[in-house]
Design a protein around this motif. Structure first.
Motif: not given
Length: 335
Positions: A215-236
């Protein structure tokens, strides 16, 4: 339990008298339960009025208890959130220009309301229960019948009443259960809110869920990061290979050193992402993502709390009537 009758009668006569008495008791109980069902109508109608889209609605405060992660309010009218203003502070989420937080607003226009399907389903179940209840005219007709007529049709009437009570209990339990728990289909990552309802538009790396639980209004906010984006390691690695001059660095030692340094940076970056993620990798909007940070706020809605309490009382009364009817029918198992 043993029954003795004086003067003595034959077992056949005694059994017939017991059966007739049970039928009279069953006929009386059917009339009593049908009259009690009429009183349920007012309770169900009160639940419908609490769920109806009436102005000004319910304005609920959103506030995290030990941080400034989420502050604001939402206004619920009927089965939709028609107005809201949220101030969000999350690491990795850029602030709104000129403010020290990210601001999400939901305008008060009806066409931009955030729909809550749980309330629509709850209202439908309550409406279904109302249509199952007997009318006052049919109850009065049943009550005006003579005792022999009631007794003659008691067995058939009891079976019909049992089916009616089962249907009512099913609808009321379903309506109450919807306000107590949220189906998985309405939760992250299976459900996504239309980002265009908000001003500014909800960022792609921000997932917002507004649901109902206990009986409560539940508000959930999630900050996401994409898994398949080029990482810093590949950039290095790319930078190391691109910046390598073959004419000047013919030594295998230098080559191995640069590759090892690039992989070392990649390993540290990947480990930090896994440790910082709250949940594992999941598919959201067709893309693999990982939750970096989550904020969850529960705001008790007085109207929904009242609906849950009323439905619980109605369910209890129906269950008692169903049990009483079952006991009498079981005692007359030879019907």
């Amino acid at each position: 339990m043993r029954i003795e009758v004086y003067p003595k009668v034959s077992p056949e006569v005694l059994e017939r008298e017991v059966q007739d008495a049970t039928l009279r008791e069953l006929a009386w109980l059917i009339t009593e339960i049908q009259e009690s069902l009429l009183s349920l109508r007012s309770g169900l109608e009160e639940c419908l009025s609490l769920l109806a889209p009436s102005q000004p609605g319910s304005t609920l405060v959103l506030s995290t208890s030990r941080s400034e992660g989420l502050k604001g309010f939402v206004t619920r009218v009927g089965s939709g959130i028609v107005k809201g203003d949220m101030q969000v502070k999350m690491h990795g989420l850029a602030n709104t220009k000129g403010l020290g937080y990210y601001r999400l607003q939901l305008s008060g226009q009806s066409e931009t309301s955030l729909h809550l399907p749980q309330l629509t389903d709850c209202r439908n179940f309550v409406q279904s229960a109302l249509t199952t209840l007997p009318s006052s005219a049919s109850v009065q007709t049943q009550k005006s019948l003579s005792l022999p007529t009631k007794t003659a049709s008691a067995v058939i009437d009891s079976k019909l009443l049992t089916s009616q009570l089962d249907s009512l209990l099913s609808d009321i339990r379903s309506a109450r259960g919807i306000l107590k728990a949220t189906p998985k289909s309405n939760l992250f990552p299976y459900h996504a809110v239309d980002g265009g309802l908000f001003e500014p538009t909800l960022p792609e790396n921000l997932a917002l869920d507004v649901t109902i639980q206990d009986a409560a209004i539940v508000t959930e906010i999630r900050l996401l990061e994409y898994v398949n984006t080029p990482s810093a390691g590949y950039a290095g690695i790319t930078a190391a290979l691109a910046g390598m001059n073959i004419d000047q660095h013919l030594s295998n030692f230098n080559f191995r050193e640069k590759i090892a340094g690039a992989f070392k940076g990649r390993k540290q970056t990947a480990a930090g992402a896994v440790d910082g993620g709250e949940e594992g990798v999941c598919v959201y909007k067709g893309v693999e993502v990982r939750v970096k940070e989550r904020i969850r706020v529960e705001s008790q809605d007085p109207s929904l709390m009242s609906v849950v309490a009323k439905l619980g009382a109605l369910e209890h009364n129906l269950a008692m009537g169903r049990t009483s009817l079952e006991i009498v029918m079981r005692s007359g198992c030879s019907f």
